[in-house]
Design an enzyme around this catalytic site. Structure first.
Site, PDB file in Angstrom:
ATOM      1  N   ASP A   1       9.318   2.908   1.733  1.00 21.78           N
ATOM      2  CA  ASP A   1       8.154   3.706   2.128  1.00 21.78           C
ATOM      3  C   ASP A   1       7.945   3.469   3.624  1.00 21.78           C
ATOM      4  OD1 ASP A   1       5.746   4.872   2.666  1.00 21.78           O
ATOM      5  OD2 ASP A   1       4.688   4.017   0.944  1.00 21.78           O
TER       6      ASP A   1
ATOM      7  N   LYS B   1       2.511  10.813   7.849  1.00 21.18           N
ATOM      8  CA  LYS B   1       1.775  10.406   9.049  1.00 21.18           C
ATOM      9  C   LYS B   1       2.328  11.044  10.335  1.00 21.18           C
ATOM     10  CE  LYS B   1      -0.812   6.689   7.074  1.00 21.18           C
ATOM     11  NZ  LYS B   1      -0.476   5.676   6.088  1.00 21.18           N
TER      12      LYS B   1
ATOM     13  N   PHE C   1       0.862  -1.187   0.000  1.00 27.04           N
ATOM     14  CA  PHE C   1       0.000   0.000   0.000  1.00 27.04           C
ATOM     15  C   PHE C   1       0.893   1.230   0.000  1.00 27.04           C
ATOM     16  CE2 PHE C   1      -2.250   3.610   1.680  1.00 27.04           C
ATOM     17  CZ  PHE C   1      -3.423   3.580   0.946  1.00 27.04           C
TER      18      PHE C   1
END
Ligand code: PLP
Length: 400
Positions: A225, A254, A140
């Site tokens: 990532d 985030k 993802f």
């Protein structure tokens, strides 16, 4: 207005691109959330690890207020007095030469994709428009059209074509598959060191090190990532640190702003970052003074409150307690630091009903895929709070 009113209003006027649990939150402090009816919950999702610092961290509230009264946005047409300091502090903390600021995680990933393609043409000498990027099954990386191109989830791309060429998927955790997939046109390997949305999937020990070696040998950039895995969640600043791997490129987001304001970034050394010339790439809000001031403080909190160390210690504790629970529904537990996936047996009937039962008991967790419950509380959680939650988690895992 009651919960029901808010839910009806949202469903009438808001696009239906999510299926949230029906709890309407109005307040948060540390690990605790409160809904509009006054019910209290412990947060075991932490906004997909964006709130590692806990909800409404007082230091972030203070910095946000202070900066909001001073200056919020200049655009990068002018300079401001916060972005240079965030860039410097981020590089000093992570050991990279340079950083490019964006807002959402997907934008940071897009930035990395642009950087590695341009590096491929300018530095590696790949023929125009032939660059290939390898990504992993189960990944993802966000929701833009280019990123969903290499998503393994059919739903993420169905109806959104034509998609972007130049991507290849290989099995996650399989270094040999990487070696086989590389061609002279391969510019980068994009990987989550632990797959978050994939269900907290921890690859075999040594995988990241091996993959990095393969990349080096083939002049391919290793792009990690760390948008969800980074900034403390797994018990180290970055999940790649567990294997002593330093990626060529890292994306973060985030928890970079502790839940206050979207801030993301791509980090790299000069050789890669230098492919960007003025005008090549940008964002109106990227590097804005409000976001930069918040991110600077969010990083200081991670370091000063020793959030990675807390995640390591408490994560081990949670895992040992979970392993003692005799549940008829659980297949196995996996994870690292305070990031745990409870993988349920097929017969358990899916994770959603367990998350709903947890919610009734005051613990908010969210399923990922249909059979995995993810535990990812804010890293400021105390041992007493964890015990409180574990009691309820045990009740739910041992229900009918
Ligand atoms: C959440 C996430 C993203 C996307 O971030 P957004 O801010 O939602 O765009 C990208 N990569 C990983 C690994 C993520 O967990």
């Amino acid at each position: 207005m009651t919960s029901k009113d808010f839910i009806e209003t949202e469903d009438k006027y808001g696009a239906h691109n999510y299926k949230p649990l029906d709890v309407v939150i109005t307040r948060g402090k540390g690990v605790w959330l409160e809904d509009v009816d006054g019910n209290k919950y412990m947060d075991f999702l932490a906004a997909y690890s964006a709130v590692n610092q806990g909800h409404c961290h007082p230091r972030l509230v203070e910095v946000m207020k202070e900066q909001a009264e001073k200056l919020t946005l200049t655009s990068r047409a002018f300079r401001n007095d916060q972005w240079p300091l965030l860039a410097k502090e981020l590089c000093e903390l992570t050991g990279y030469d340079m950083v490019l600021p964006m807002n959402s995680g997907a934008e940071a990933v897009e930035t990395a994709l642009k950087a590695v393609r341009k590096w491929g043409y300018q530095v590696k000498g790949v023929e125009k428009d032939k660059a290939e990027i390898i990504a992993c099954d189960g990944n993802f990386h966000g929701r833009t059209i280019t990123i969903v191109t290499f998503s393994p989830e059919e739903q993420y791309k169905d109806g959104f074509g034509p998609l972007t060429p130049g991507f290849k998927l290989i099995p996650y955790g399989d270094a040999d598959a990487l070696e086989k997939a590389i061609t002279p046109n391969t510019v980068a390997f994009l990987v989550e060191p632990i797959q978050g949305e994939g269900g907290v999937v921890v690859p075999p020990e040594g995988y990241l090190r091996k993959a990095k070696e393969i990349c080096e040998k083939n002049n391919v950039l290793f792009v990690a990532d760390e948008i969800q895995s980074g900034l403390g969640r797994t018990g180290k600043l970055f999940a790649c640190d567990h294997e002593g791997v330093k990626p060529d490129v890292i994306t973060i987001g985030k928890a970079l702003s502790g839940g206050f304001y979207p801030v993301s970034a791509m980090l790299a050394n000069k050789e890669v970052m230098s492919v960007f010339a003025p005008g090549d790439h940008g964002s109106t809000y990227g590097g804005n003074p409000l976001g930069s001031a918040i991110a600077r403080e969010a990083l200081k909190i991670i370091v000063e409150e020793k959030l990675p160390e807390r995640a390591a210690e408490l994560g081990e504790y949670v895992m040992s307690r979970l392993n003692k629970i005799k549940s008829p529904h659980v297949d196995f537990y996996r994870g690292k630091g305070l990031w745990i996936g409870i993988v349920l047996k097929d017969e358990a009937g899916g994770a959603r009903r367990f998350c709903e039962a947890l919610m009734k008991k005051g613990v908010l967790a969210k399923e990922t895929h249909w059979n995995i419950i993810r535990l990812a509380p804010p890293l400021v959680i105390s041992k007493e709070e964890i015990d409180w939650a574990l009691e309820r988690i045990e009740e739910v895992l041992t229900m009918e």
